[in-house]
Design a protein around this motif. Sequence first.
Motif, short mmCIF file in Angstrom:
data_model
loop_
_atom_site.label_atom_id
_atom_site.label_comp_id
_atom_site.label_asym_id
_atom_site.label_seq_id
_atom_site.Cartn_x
_atom_site.Cartn_y
_atom_site.Cartn_z
N LEU A 1 0.84 -1.19 0.00
CA LEU A 1 0.00 0.00 0.00
C LEU A 1 0.88 1.25 0.00
N ALA A 2 0.31 2.35 -0.48
CA ALA A 2 0.93 3.67 -0.35
C ALA A 2 -0.05 4.56 0.40
N LEU A 3 0.44 5.28 1.40
CA LEU A 3 -0.41 6.14 2.22
C LEU A 3 0.13 7.56 2.21
N ASN A 4 -0.69 8.48 1.70
CA ASN A 4 -0.38 9.92 1.75
C ASN A 4 0.96 10.22 1.08
N ILE B 1 -8.01 8.05 6.23
CA ILE B 1 -6.84 8.12 5.35
C ILE B 1 -7.06 9.25 4.34
N LYS B 2 -6.10 10.14 4.26
CA LYS B 2 -6.23 11.26 3.33
C LYS B 2 -6.17 10.78 1.90
N GLN B 3 -5.20 9.91 1.57
CA GLN B 3 -5.13 9.34 0.23
C GLN B 3 -4.58 7.93 0.31
N LEU B 4 -5.36 6.99 -0.22
CA LEU B 4 -4.96 5.58 -0.25
C LEU B 4 -4.44 5.25 -1.65
N GLY B 5 -3.26 4.67 -1.72
CA GLY B 5 -2.68 4.25 -2.99
C GLY B 5 -2.68 2.73 -3.11
N LEU B 6 -3.44 2.19 -4.08
CA LEU B 6 -3.53 0.75 -4.27
C LEU B 6 -2.54 0.27 -5.33
N ALA B 7 -2.01 -0.91 -5.12
CA ALA B 7 -1.08 -1.56 -6.05
C ALA B 7 0.04 -0.62 -6.47
N PRO B 8 0.73 0.00 -5.51
CA PRO B 8 1.76 0.98 -5.87
C PRO B 8 3.00 0.33 -6.49
N LEU B 9 3.56 1.01 -7.47
CA LEU B 9 4.81 0.61 -8.13
C LEU B 9 5.83 1.72 -7.95
N THR B 10 7.09 1.33 -7.79
CA THR B 10 8.19 2.27 -7.62
C THR B 10 9.28 1.92 -8.61
N SER B 11 9.77 2.92 -9.37
CA SER B 11 10.76 2.64 -10.39
C SER B 11 11.75 3.79 -10.50
N MET B 12 12.64 3.68 -11.50
CA MET B 12 13.67 4.69 -11.74
C MET B 12 13.67 5.09 -13.21
N PRO C 1 12.05 -5.85 -15.98
CA PRO C 1 10.66 -6.24 -16.26
C PRO C 1 9.71 -5.05 -16.35
N SER C 2 8.67 -5.22 -17.14
CA SER C 2 7.50 -4.35 -17.08
C SER C 2 6.50 -4.96 -16.11
N VAL C 3 5.61 -4.14 -15.57
CA VAL C 3 4.56 -4.64 -14.66
C VAL C 3 3.24 -3.98 -15.03
N MET C 4 2.23 -4.80 -15.27
CA MET C 4 0.88 -4.31 -15.47
C MET C 4 -0.02 -4.87 -14.36
N VAL C 5 -0.87 -3.99 -13.82
CA VAL C 5 -1.79 -4.33 -12.74
C VAL C 5 -3.20 -4.39 -13.30
N GLU C 6 -3.86 -5.52 -13.08
CA GLU C 6 -5.19 -5.75 -13.64
C GLU C 6 -6.18 -5.97 -12.49
N PRO C 7 -7.09 -5.03 -12.23
CA PRO C 7 -8.09 -5.26 -11.17
C PRO C 7 -8.93 -6.49 -11.49
N LEU C 8 -9.20 -7.31 -10.48
CA LEU C 8 -10.01 -8.50 -10.66
C LEU C 8 -11.45 -8.28 -10.23
#
Length: 666
Positions: A309-312, A378-389, A469-476
Amino acid sequence: MTTEREKDMRQLLNATVLVVFGDGRYGSLHGIRVATRGDSANRSMEFRAKFSVQVEGHPKSRRFVALEARLPRLYLRRRHGCDISGDVVVRKLAKQRTKWGKYNMTIDRSADARRRTVLKYLLGTAGAAALSTSPVLAQTATEPSAPVAVEETGQPAFSFDLLKAMMRDKASQPDAEPEPLDSFAAELDYDGYRNIRSRPDGARWSDTDLAFQLHPFHPGWLYSTPIRLHEVIDGRAHEMMFSTDDFEYMNGLDAQIPEHEVLPGIAGLRVNHPLNRADLMDELVVFQGASYFRALGRANSYGLSARGLALNTWLEGPEEFPRFSEFWVERPAHGQQHLVVYAAMDSPSLTGAYRFEIHPGADTVVDVEAEIFFREDIKQLGLAPLTSMFFYSEHSERDFDDYRPQVHDSDALRIVRGDGDVLLRPLNNPSRVAGSYFAESDLRAFGLIQRDRAYEDYQDAGARYHDRPSVMVEPLEDWGPGAVRLVEIPAELEIDDNIVLFWVPDQAPVAGEAKTFRYRMHWGALSPNPEDEMAWISSTRAGHGGPAGVPITNPNLRKFVVDFRGGLLGASPEDTEFEPVISASAGKIDNVVLFKVPESENLAEVGTGIWRLVIDIDGGDEELIELSAHVAGYGRKLTEIWLYQWVRDLPTEEAVSDTTEQAQSN
């Protein structure tokens, strides 16, 4: 030669613990682990045991408690809300063990003599005598000597439903500060930590023919909060114990490490699997640090990471980083080619229960289910967060003096809409923090991709950015309305993770709520399908605007070159008329050209054609301009939709004057 300390350790490792409750009931113990520190000769040795207690009929059964003894004191510590109390007695176990492990015990209620023998060693004569006069012990001495058998199935039960119930209960209480690292590992610095490796023979399941192996990460340095790991067999949790015997300490570090020291936990978990070769266990998935994890598809090397998760994130005030505090891994059946991992999430604002189902392959698929319990709004909820460069590429305006043409783990954000539209937004390394929201009411997928896949695109034989790798997130399930949020942070070094991406629901969670989210992650090259009818964006380039080969007269004019490849567009002859559809949030579009690039020999081998769109735009005095472009024809969109955020560093009046003077002098 066996040292006195080693003898002390072995004697303590040959002991187990019996909890006697005030009402005469006994607690049988499972998953025992024992560690010692100090010197027993001067009574400063520390004896620690962690275990679960199961008492028939007791409302707090199967809760974890911990026993700590800093001689000559002995006391019971409560954990996980467990409110059990009672006298603690230690008895000698016949089976000798030099490593911690699980025992099938028979508790002999009349064996007071043996208990006193070990108590005398542990607590001294006075302490043992005091315990022997306890009313509880006096009662137990008169009870029948019929033994109570503790079978292997006495291990604590585990299921995802039980984990969710545990985290729901935990959310009703304030978040407890993680226990600090209390061992030699707390003194490890960067240099020491980088000289530690897990031993291949220390991997769990390495002595089996299972398709997976579990490697622990050593605690210490940045990883100062120990994590517990359990193996789930037939619905029962067996805690996995680790010691210094499971690691290799190199370059002289071994001289500073106590032998056979039991570790208080681990820093994370690595899963290996024969991903690329049937005879080699390759790295597949890593869980380490807060709620970070990352995975690999076939022929990939590590790049971007995911989080629970990502929070705020990048809002006013500090960001909150939830942490995975405990893991359970289902032991796979023989021949099973997928692995199930569970995790408990803790954070000041919430708790969570996670389930990961991992399917290795050319594209590794990870199905994630999470149930989150909110203690606070929660002020802002971040779902399925990805971090890259992202450091730079062909379209970067910032200048980096480097021989490599590109440096990045990911080069674009990709969004797939329910109506079939596909958005592709090249990433930037801006001069100041930039944020973008992409509102979506029918999201099919989103992620960060690495589209350039040739070594020549990067010229980096060490980092191998072309294999990231690439990453794609698909809601179920339907996540409802919300937005994909992209944060781009200035980076001066390629080691800086400066890209963050996640889904933000329109409705922020409030205290007392529980929410469930399910999604599927695809990790791999994720290369475009050449059979698709829609052309994909193969590259974005940028530079100063206007015709080439003449002096720059307008520093606000910039040229963007977008290549579309494949699909119906790529298969169409060069004299076919298509419509470039372009929009800009500000500035003035000065020139637009669309043409088919004559195919080279290499392109002909691929069998796809490239159409190039060239856009000149005058930014004027605008600091930020949002651009969009695609190609239409045959009554529909023929390409992905190209998006670009032009974050501008406006030239000063002095710089403009200098540029004009130089142009006039030429």
